[in-house]
Design a protein around this motif. Structure first.
Motif, PDB file in Angstrom:
ATOM      1  N   THR A  44       0.845  -1.191   0.000  1.00  0.00           N
ATOM      2  CA  THR A  44       0.000   0.000   0.000  1.00  0.00           C
ATOM      3  C   THR A  44       0.877   1.236   0.000  1.00  0.00           C
ATOM      4  N   ILE A  45       0.270   2.388   0.092  1.00  0.00           N
ATOM      5  CA  ILE A  45       0.974   3.653   0.237  1.00  0.00           C
ATOM      6  C   ILE A  45       0.859   4.034   1.708  1.00  0.00           C
ATOM      7  N   ASP A  46       1.984   4.053   2.400  1.00  0.00           N
ATOM      8  CA  ASP A  46       2.034   4.320   3.839  1.00  0.00           C
ATOM      9  C   ASP A  46       1.742   5.794   4.086  1.00  0.00           C
ATOM     10  N   TYR A  47       0.617   6.093   4.745  1.00  0.00           N
ATOM     11  CA  TYR A  47       0.262   7.494   4.953  1.00  0.00           C
ATOM     12  C   TYR A  47       1.262   8.207   5.861  1.00  0.00           C
ATOM     13  N   GLY A  48       1.984   7.474   6.704  1.00  0.00           N
ATOM     14  CA  GLY A  48       3.060   8.085   7.497  1.00  0.00           C
ATOM     15  C   GLY A  48       4.153   8.632   6.593  1.00  0.00           C
ATOM     16  N   GLN A  49       4.484   7.888   5.532  1.00  0.00           N
ATOM     17  CA  GLN A  49       5.484   8.353   4.574  1.00  0.00           C
ATOM     18  C   GLN A  49       4.941   9.495   3.710  1.00  0.00           C
ATOM     19  N   VAL A  50       3.632   9.484   3.449  1.00  0.00           N
ATOM     20  CA  VAL A  50       3.015  10.601   2.723  1.00  0.00           C
ATOM     21  C   VAL A  50       3.197  11.879   3.537  1.00  0.00           C
ATOM     22  N   ILE A  51       2.876  11.814   4.825  1.00  0.00           N
ATOM     23  CA  ILE A  51       3.015  12.980   5.714  1.00  0.00           C
ATOM     24  C   ILE A  51       4.469  13.433   5.770  1.00  0.00           C
ATOM     25  N   GLU A  52       5.389  12.498   5.914  1.00  0.00           N
ATOM     26  CA  GLU A  52       6.817  12.826   5.944  1.00  0.00           C
ATOM     27  C   GLU A  52       7.235  13.554   4.664  1.00  0.00           C
ATOM     28  N   THR A  53       6.775  13.073   3.523  1.00  0.00           N
ATOM     29  CA  THR A  53       7.108  13.688   2.234  1.00  0.00           C
ATOM     30  C   THR A  53       6.578  15.115   2.146  1.00  0.00           C
ATOM     31  N   LEU A  54       5.318  15.317   2.529  1.00  0.00           N
ATOM     32  CA  LEU A  54       4.721  16.653   2.472  1.00  0.00           C
ATOM     33  C   LEU A  54       5.430  17.618   3.415  1.00  0.00           C
ATOM     34  N   ARG A  55       5.746  17.168   4.621  1.00  0.00           N
ATOM     35  CA  ARG A  55       6.463  18.022   5.582  1.00  0.00           C
ATOM     36  C   ARG A  55       7.844  18.405   5.064  1.00  0.00           C
ATOM     37  N   GLU A  56       8.527  17.445   4.463  1.00  0.00           N
ATOM     38  CA  GLU A  56       9.870  17.705   3.941  1.00  0.00           C
ATOM     39  C   GLU A  56       9.838  18.758   2.838  1.00  0.00           C
ATOM     40  N   VAL A  57       8.894  18.641   1.914  1.00  0.00           N
ATOM     41  CA  VAL A  57       8.789  19.631   0.835  1.00  0.00           C
ATOM     42  C   VAL A  57       8.474  21.006   1.417  1.00  0.00           C
ATOM     43  N   ALA A  58       7.518  21.080   2.336  1.00  0.00           N
ATOM     44  CA  ALA A  58       7.143  22.362   2.935  1.00  0.00           C
ATOM     45  C   ALA A  58       8.325  23.010   3.663  1.00  0.00           C
ATOM     46  N   ALA A  59       9.142  22.195   4.323  1.00  0.00           N
ATOM     47  CA  ALA A  59      10.254  22.718   5.117  1.00  0.00           C
ATOM     48  C   ALA A  59      11.461  23.122   4.282  1.00  0.00           C
ATOM     49  N   LEU A 104       4.406  25.594  -4.813  1.00  0.00           N
ATOM     50  CA  LEU A 104       4.634  24.691  -3.679  1.00  0.00           C
ATOM     51  C   LEU A 104       3.762  23.447  -3.795  1.00  0.00           C
ATOM     52  N   ALA A 105       2.506  23.618  -4.152  1.00  0.00           N
ATOM     53  CA  ALA A 105       1.606  22.471  -4.326  1.00  0.00           C
ATOM     54  C   ALA A 105       2.127  21.557  -5.431  1.00  0.00           C
ATOM     55  N   GLY A 106       2.606  22.122  -6.524  1.00  0.00           N
ATOM     56  CA  GLY A 106       3.161  21.324  -7.615  1.00  0.00           C
ATOM     57  C   GLY A 106       4.368  20.526  -7.183  1.00  0.00           C
ATOM     58  N   ARG A 107       5.219  21.121  -6.367  1.00  0.00           N
ATOM     59  CA  ARG A 107       6.402  20.409  -5.875  1.00  0.00           C
ATOM     60  C   ARG A 107       5.993  19.278  -4.927  1.00  0.00           C
ATOM     61  N   MET A 108       4.938  19.499  -4.165  1.00  0.00           N
ATOM     62  CA  MET A 108       4.433  18.438  -3.284  1.00  0.00           C
ATOM     63  C   MET A 108       3.913  17.257  -4.107  1.00  0.00           C
ATOM     64  N   VAL A 109       3.140  17.562  -5.141  1.00  0.00           N
ATOM     65  CA  VAL A 109       2.622  16.500  -6.011  1.00  0.00           C
ATOM     66  C   VAL A 109       3.780  15.759  -6.667  1.00  0.00           C
ATOM     67  N   ASP A 110       4.763  16.503  -7.177  1.00  0.00           N
ATOM     68  CA  ASP A 110       5.923  15.863  -7.816  1.00  0.00           C
ATOM     69  C   ASP A 110       6.638  14.931  -6.837  1.00  0.00           C
ATOM     70  N   ALA A 111       6.806  15.371  -5.594  1.00  0.00           N
ATOM     71  CA  ALA A 111       7.490  14.548  -4.590  1.00  0.00           C
ATOM     72  C   ALA A 111       6.696  13.285  -4.280  1.00  0.00           C
ATOM     73  N   LEU A 112       5.371  13.393  -4.253  1.00  0.00           N
ATOM     74  CA  LEU A 112       4.540  12.209  -4.003  1.00  0.00           C
ATOM     75  C   LEU A 112       4.650  11.210  -5.145  1.00  0.00           C
ATOM     76  N   PHE A 113       4.627  11.697  -6.390  1.00  0.00           N
ATOM     77  CA  PHE A 113       4.802  10.780  -7.528  1.00  0.00           C
ATOM     78  C   PHE A 113       6.211  10.185  -7.524  1.00  0.00           C
ATOM     79  N   GLU A 114       7.192  10.990  -7.158  1.00  0.00           N
ATOM     80  CA  GLU A 114       8.573  10.489  -7.101  1.00  0.00           C
ATOM     81  C   GLU A 114       8.693   9.333  -6.108  1.00  0.00           C
ATOM     82  N   ARG A 115       8.045   9.469  -4.972  1.00  0.00           N
ATOM     83  CA  ARG A 115       8.166   8.448  -3.916  1.00  0.00           C
ATOM     84  C   ARG A 115       7.207   7.274  -4.097  1.00  0.00           C
TER      85      ARG A 115
END
Length: 145
Positions: free
Chosen positions: A50-65, A75-86
């Protein structure tokens, strides 16, 4: 199709048109829905399928920070890109494997926008889908955003 959902994640982000606005991180809220085939995870009870929602949160926090942008759209586009990357489908010759993101819907809002109006929030909502493509000069058919 199935979805992994994270709703109401508050992050601090350096986003704004002016230098002063970007100088102090602002509170933003992120809501995201990641579309994927989750049947294998449900039947096997295996986190790896599955897609681990803990890792989703980690990814979003990392991009924001780590990102500084003028626009919430960027910023939203970079978040989406990071989610597809991971979590997105790797380059494969058939449709994406179970547990891999095939679409992302992300809403990013500023909770305390520096504007002269009384509003609850301002922001954007992006929807992106992994679509099959064959880039010029590339090998086998792959998937990309």
């Amino acid at each position: 199709m199935d979805r992994v959902i994270v709703k109401g994640l508050v992050v601090e982000a350096s986003v704004g048109v002016s230098d002063a606005e970007r100088a102090t991180p602002q509170r933003c809220r992120v809501d995201v829905e990641i579309t994927a085939d989750l049947e294998a995870a449900g039947t096997s009870d295996d986190l790896a399928k599955t897609i681990d929602y803990g890792q989703v949160i980690e990814t979003l926090r990392e991009v924001a920070a780590t990102q500084t942008t003028h626009l919430v759209e960027a910023l939203a586009g970079r978040m989406v890109d990071a989610l597809f990357e991971r979590f997105g489908p790797e380059r494969i010759t058939q449709p994406p494997q179970p547990g891999r993101a095939i679409a992302v819907k992300l809403r990013l809002v500023k909770l305390d926008p520096p504007i002269d109006a009384r509003v609850d929030e301002v922001g954007v909502e992006l929807e992106r889908t992994a679509t099959p493509r064959r880039p010029a000069g590339a090998g086998p058919l792959g998937f990309c955003r």
